[in-house]
Motif scaffolding. Structure first.
Motif, PDB file in Angstrom:
ATOM      1  N   THR A  85      -6.967  31.640  32.722  1.00 53.33           N
ATOM      2  CA  THR A  85      -7.110  30.183  32.780  1.00 53.33           C
ATOM      3  C   THR A  85      -7.740  29.694  31.476  1.00 53.33           C
ATOM      4  OG1 THR A  85      -9.331  30.257  33.725  1.00 53.33           O
ATOM      5  CG2 THR A  85      -7.477  30.277  35.290  1.00 53.33           C
ATOM      6  N   ALA A  86      -7.746  28.391  31.306  1.00 54.73           N
ATOM      7  CA  ALA A  86      -8.364  27.798  30.113  1.00 54.73           C
ATOM      8  C   ALA A  86      -9.854  28.147  30.048  1.00 54.73           C
ATOM      9  CB  ALA A  86      -8.170  26.283  30.119  1.00 54.73           C
ATOM     10  N   LYS A 104     -14.591  23.623  26.248  1.00 57.09           N
ATOM     11  CA  LYS A 104     -13.306  23.455  26.913  1.00 57.09           C
ATOM     12  C   LYS A 104     -12.401  22.479  26.161  1.00 57.09           C
ATOM     13  CE  LYS A 104     -11.267  23.055  31.441  1.00 57.09           C
ATOM     14  NZ  LYS A 104     -10.463  21.867  31.509  1.00 57.09           N
ATOM     15  N   VAL A 158     -10.625  24.345  23.369  1.00 66.52           N
ATOM     16  CA  VAL A 158      -9.617  25.240  23.931  1.00 66.52           C
ATOM     17  C   VAL A 158      -8.433  24.435  24.468  1.00 66.52           C
ATOM     18  CG1 VAL A 158      -9.169  26.921  25.772  1.00 66.52           C
ATOM     19  CG2 VAL A 158     -11.250  27.088  24.395  1.00 66.52           C
ATOM     20  N   THR A 159      -8.701  23.294  25.076  1.00 64.27           N
ATOM     21  CA  THR A 159      -7.622  22.443  25.579  1.00 64.27           C
ATOM     22  C   THR A 159      -6.705  22.005  24.451  1.00 64.27           C
ATOM     23  OG1 THR A 159      -8.970  21.685  27.435  1.00 64.27           O
ATOM     24  CG2 THR A 159      -7.112  20.291  26.805  1.00 64.27           C
ATOM     25  N   LEU A 176      -4.609  25.017  23.496  1.00 70.29           N
ATOM     26  CA  LEU A 176      -3.594  25.292  24.500  1.00 70.29           C
ATOM     27  C   LEU A 176      -2.495  24.245  24.489  1.00 70.29           C
ATOM     28  CD1 LEU A 176      -5.880  26.432  27.458  1.00 70.29           C
ATOM     29  CD2 LEU A 176      -4.552  27.870  25.893  1.00 70.29           C
ATOM     30  N   LYS A 210       1.876  26.373  31.606  1.00 73.72           N
ATOM     31  CA  LYS A 210       0.912  26.317  32.698  1.00 73.72           C
ATOM     32  C   LYS A 210       1.668  26.359  34.013  1.00 73.72           C
ATOM     33  CE  LYS A 210      -2.650  23.440  30.566  1.00 73.72           C
ATOM     34  NZ  LYS A 210      -3.376  22.169  30.676  1.00 73.72           N
ATOM     35  N   LEU A 270      -2.314  30.299  32.968  1.00 78.41           N
ATOM     36  CA  LEU A 270      -1.583  30.225  31.710  1.00 78.41           C
ATOM     37  C   LEU A 270      -0.709  31.455  31.576  1.00 78.41           C
ATOM     38  CD1 LEU A 270      -4.609  29.201  29.509  1.00 78.41           C
ATOM     39  CD2 LEU A 270      -2.793  27.690  30.308  1.00 78.41           C
TER      40      LEU A 270
END
Length: 113
Positions: free
Chosen positions: A50-51, A62, A65-66, A69, A80, A92
């Motif tokens: 996951t993220a 986060k 990272v978002t 991603l 996703k 992911l």
């Protein structure tokens, strides 16, 4: 005095390796950053990812990272999917297009060694 020289030598070596890595990645014409490759490698080693997992592993917040991603999703290198265990969470997965990149970069690392 020798400790500071040793430390300086280590920093110089790391900088040279990092520069060579950027050069090698640039020569692949993949239009991705080394951090994208790190994310793909993490995802390759962790089947259920996951993220939040990536944020913890990279020690990044986060939001950072978002953004990483989302750019990988836009490039169609990852996707996703809803988590089977928790509908609020998303897993992911590396797409077919992104599946070859970790192997390519591993071969670069091996050739540099």
């Amino acid at each position: 005095m020798s400790n500071s020289r040793s430390l300086e030598s280590v920093f110089h070596l790391v900088h040279m390796l990092k520069r060579e890595m950027y050069k090698q990645i640039g020569s692949l014409d993949l239009n991705i950053a080394p951090m994208h490759i790190r994310v793909l490698k993490i995802m390759g080693k962790k089947p259920v990812c996951t993220a939040i997992d990536i944020a913890h592993f990279l020690d990044r917040d986060k939001a950072q990272v978002t953004r990483l991603l989302n750019s990988l999703i836009d490039m169609e290198l990852i996707k996703k999917v809803p988590s089977l265990e928790d509908k609020r969470s998303q897993r992911l997965l590396i797409s077919e297009k992104g599946a070859d990149i970790p192997a390519i970069t591993t071969s670069i690392a091996n050739s540099a060694a």
